[in-house]
Design an enzyme around this catalytic site. Sequence first.
Site, PDB file in Angstrom:
ATOM      1  N   CYS A   1       0.838  -1.198   0.000  1.00 30.41           N
ATOM      2  CA  CYS A   1       0.000   0.000   0.000  1.00 30.41           C
ATOM      3  C   CYS A   1       0.872   1.247   0.000  1.00 30.41           C
ATOM      4  O   CYS A   1       2.026   1.214   0.420  1.00 30.41           O
ATOM      5  CB  CYS A   1      -0.928   0.087   1.208  1.00 30.41           C
TER       6      CYS A   1
ATOM      7  N   ARG B   1       2.704   0.476  -5.560  1.00 28.73           N
ATOM      8  CA  ARG B   1       2.738  -0.219  -4.271  1.00 28.73           C
ATOM      9  C   ARG B   1       1.452  -1.019  -4.023  1.00 28.73           C
ATOM     10  O   ARG B   1       1.350  -1.751  -3.039  1.00 28.73           O
ATOM     11  CB  ARG B   1       2.914   0.792  -3.131  1.00 28.73           C
TER      12      ARG B   1
ATOM     13  N   TRP C   1      -3.149  -2.581  -1.473  1.00 29.89           N
ATOM     14  CA  TRP C   1      -2.826  -3.932  -1.929  1.00 29.89           C
ATOM     15  C   TRP C   1      -3.349  -4.830  -0.816  1.00 29.89           C
ATOM     16  O   TRP C   1      -2.771  -4.894   0.264  1.00 29.89           O
ATOM     17  CB  TRP C   1      -1.322  -4.073  -2.106  1.00 29.89           C
TER      18      TRP C   1
ATOM     19  N   ASN D   1      -0.223   1.847   6.151  1.00 32.11           N
ATOM     20  CA  ASN D   1       0.532   0.866   5.362  1.00 32.11           C
ATOM     21  C   ASN D   1       1.277  -0.018   6.349  1.00 32.11           C
ATOM     22  O   ASN D   1       1.998   0.495   7.210  1.00 32.11           O
ATOM     23  CB  ASN D   1       1.520   1.603   4.440  1.00 32.11           C
ATOM     24  N   GLY D   2       1.082  -1.332   6.227  1.00 33.14           N
ATOM     25  CA  GLY D   2       1.749  -2.257   7.152  1.00 33.14           C
ATOM     26  C   GLY D   2       0.748  -3.290   7.615  1.00 33.14           C
ATOM     27  O   GLY D   2      -0.318  -3.452   7.016  1.00 33.14           O
TER      28      GLY D   2
ATOM     29  N   GLU E   1      15.167 -15.023 -14.699  1.00 36.31           N
ATOM     30  CA  GLU E   1      14.661 -13.655 -14.744  1.00 36.31           C
ATOM     31  C   GLU E   1      13.781 -13.446 -15.988  1.00 36.31           C
ATOM     32  O   GLU E   1      12.742 -12.778 -15.914  1.00 36.31           O
ATOM     33  CB  GLU E   1      15.838 -12.666 -14.722  1.00 36.31           C
TER      34      GLU E   1
ATOM     35  N   LYS F   1       9.899 -12.303 -15.764  1.00 31.90           N
ATOM     36  CA  LYS F   1       9.350 -11.139 -16.476  1.00 31.90           C
ATOM     37  C   LYS F   1       8.161 -11.583 -17.312  1.00 31.90           C
ATOM     38  O   LYS F   1       7.132 -10.936 -17.326  1.00 31.90           O
ATOM     39  CB  LYS F   1      10.387 -10.493 -17.407  1.00 31.90           C
TER      40      LYS F   1
ATOM     41  N   GLU G   1       5.036 -12.595 -15.055  1.00 35.14           N
ATOM     42  CA  GLU G   1       4.406 -11.560 -14.227  1.00 35.14           C
ATOM     43  C   GLU G   1       3.658 -10.530 -15.051  1.00 35.14           C
ATOM     44  O   GLU G   1       2.662  -9.987 -14.582  1.00 35.14           O
ATOM     45  CB  GLU G   1       5.387 -10.901 -13.255  1.00 35.14           C
TER      46      GLU G   1
ATOM     47  N   HIS H   1      14.851 -33.665 -16.720  1.00 31.54           N
ATOM     48  CA  HIS H   1      14.422 -34.400 -15.521  1.00 31.54           C
ATOM     49  C   HIS H   1      13.011 -33.976 -15.116  1.00 31.54           C
ATOM     50  O   HIS H   1      12.791 -33.427 -14.032  1.00 31.54           O
ATOM     51  CB  HIS H   1      15.406 -34.149 -14.375  1.00 31.54           C
TER      52      HIS H   1
ATOM     53  N   LYS I   1       5.120  -3.585  -6.265  1.00 31.80           N
ATOM     54  CA  LYS I   1       6.557  -3.435  -6.440  1.00 31.80           C
ATOM     55  C   LYS I   1       7.320  -3.562  -5.127  1.00 31.80           C
ATOM     56  O   LYS I   1       8.467  -3.975  -5.090  1.00 31.80           O
ATOM     57  CB  LYS I   1       6.826  -2.060  -7.047  1.00 31.80           C
TER      58      LYS I   1
HETATM   59  C1  G6P Z   1       8.354  -7.643  -5.757  1.00 35.81           C
HETATM   60  C2  G6P Z   1       8.576  -6.950  -7.080  1.00 35.81           C
HETATM   61  C3  G6P Z   1       9.769  -7.563  -7.797  1.00 35.81           C
HETATM   62  C4  G6P Z   1      10.993  -7.519  -6.903  1.00 35.81           C
HETATM   63  C5  G6P Z   1      10.732  -8.179  -5.549  1.00 35.81           C
HETATM   64  C6  G6P Z   1      11.858  -7.911  -4.577  1.00 35.81           C
HETATM   65  O1  G6P Z   1       7.918  -8.936  -5.963  1.00 35.81           O
HETATM   66  O2  G6P Z   1       7.419  -7.030  -7.877  1.00 35.81           O
HETATM   67  O3  G6P Z   1      10.020  -6.848  -8.987  1.00 35.81           O
HETATM   68  O4  G6P Z   1      12.049  -8.172  -7.540  1.00 35.81           O
HETATM   69  O5  G6P Z   1       9.546  -7.629  -4.958  1.00 35.81           O
HETATM   70  O6  G6P Z   1      11.886  -6.542  -4.331  1.00 35.81           O
HETATM   71  P1  G6P Z   1      13.152  -5.761  -3.809  1.00 35.81           P
HETATM   72  O7  G6P Z   1      12.665  -4.348  -3.630  1.00 35.81           O
HETATM   73  O8  G6P Z   1      13.524  -6.383  -2.509  1.00 35.81           O
HETATM   74  O9  G6P Z   1      14.208  -5.866  -4.823  1.00 35.81           O
END
Ligand code: G6P
Length: 579
Positions: free
Chosen positions: A2, A27, A71, A97-98, A452, A456, A459, A475, A574
Amino acid sequence: MCGIVGYIGKRKAAPILIQGLKKLEYRGYDSFGIATLGNPIEIYKHEGKISEHAGSASTLNGTTGIGHTRWATHGVPNDTNAHPHTDCSGRLAVVHNGIIENYAELKRQLMSRGHKFRSETDTEVIVHLLEEKYQGDLLAAMHATLPQLQGSYAILALAAGENRIIAARQASPLVIGRGDGEFFAASDMTPVLEHTERALFLEDGDVADLSLQNVTIYHGGQPVERKTELIDWSFEDTKKGGFPHYMLKEIYEQPQAFYNTVKACPPEILASMIKKPSQVTLVACGSSYHAGMIFRYLLEETCKVPARLEFASEFKYFPPPVNGLVIGITQSGETADTLSALKQAKSHNCWTLAITNVLGSTVSRVADDTVYMRAGPEIGVAATKSFTSQLAILMQMVTCLSDRKVCDLLLHGHRAIEEVLLKDLAPAVDLCRKASSIFFVGRGPFYPVSLEGALKMKEISYIHAEGYAAGEIKHGPFALLSPETPVIAICMPDETYGVMLSNIKEMKARGAPVIALGLEGDSELTDIVDMFIPLPKTHKFLQILTSLVVLQLLAYHTAVTLGRDVDKPRNLAKSVTVE
Ligand code: G6P
């Protein structure tokens, strides 16, 4: 997660709050709301994204207000669970937030004392507790309420009839922006930059009283000073700048961001921070974890220094025997699991170092030392430029631990990235968008690159995708291969080249179309695959960067073709401030 925002000044608050919340949507974006100080307090809140309802919200009166973009954690996204929440009388309003960990017990007690709850949120207990303590002074009520709360919070509160915002912070970020005759409060600087570059960061346990004249900060009930800092991010950086999405803009910003990071973090500075570790442990989540895995491969191969990599979410509960240097990688600087892992490492007397993109973020207060990435603000939920900037720092660390064998190379990394930005990926996108599942495979450091790439893809396009060490795919995953499951293979002319060619042939023999990323001019590879994406001939470190950028673009264009909301993919955020 949030995002929260507050404003007190002479201007109409609602449009400022709405504009600010749009900057914080990364957020969380399942619902939002604002409260402004009239008499009584006026509230607008709604399920869904801010852009869909901003017009109605902006009509609220008042020059002081608070806002929230959500969120969901406790209670589904709907109008009722959206913040702000009010007390029984409607005189008090709160955004948060929290997570209030003891909310269930507090709620039971409050209900037994006659309080009426409307939402399923943990947050609502805060405003009812404030109500019990409130005797015309919101600051006093906040001081009396906070000791009852367990968990994490950044709180903004309003009381009808008092022109002030009371803010409180415990393990969730909160920054105060100082304007001319006006103050702002927010989860991070992005909503504030439009108005001021002067900010102060609250510490855990701080309570701030924002009035028209001043901001006063208290800690343990006593006034304290917090330094005002000048933030070097610009407001322009937070706009789309002509790009259809933040994600595409941020992909294109990577050459500059990578160069800025390399310049800002020269090996000599990093050397003084990491010394000569006998062992390195990395803790991280998501993309940051993948950056850590690439580093582990490069460090062990280039410097022969042993490195271990742990999911931060596992490390806290199952800490391995660690010593030496522990590096926490987190672009946001707020990921709860990474913060916990670093605290755990400190309790084992390890030297902790944070790599983050956000000045003043919580991780800088947790770790013994911090390296800032200087990638500029990243708004798209999917990490792109923050990821390559993390790699810039991690590769610089390898540089200084390897007696600078790869030093000048990184200063040219941005050119290699530039070269691949304009690649035509249309045929590969066409294949991917029809896929039921996509496998990404590579070996050595190209294994985390494939992880990665798959992350990408899944997501933002919502197509199931998995990254695999190429030798492992036989496997189990072989059972899934078919013409509907393309394989993206990263195949560089290193010691694994021959075995990669064999793996590719095996996958093709099981019906899967193969798209290969390799170095330009590789006719042997071109001949055996369905599609070949040539990358510039460069050093291995730069091959990692170029292949990553191509995979980001592939995910981006596939998601756009499928009509996805690439900047705000469903269910994600994020900054993940919950465990
Ligand atoms: C979330 C974001 C990702 C990110 C991860 C870790 O899942 O959507 O893009 O890699 O958090 O975030 P950080 O801020 O710790 O890199």
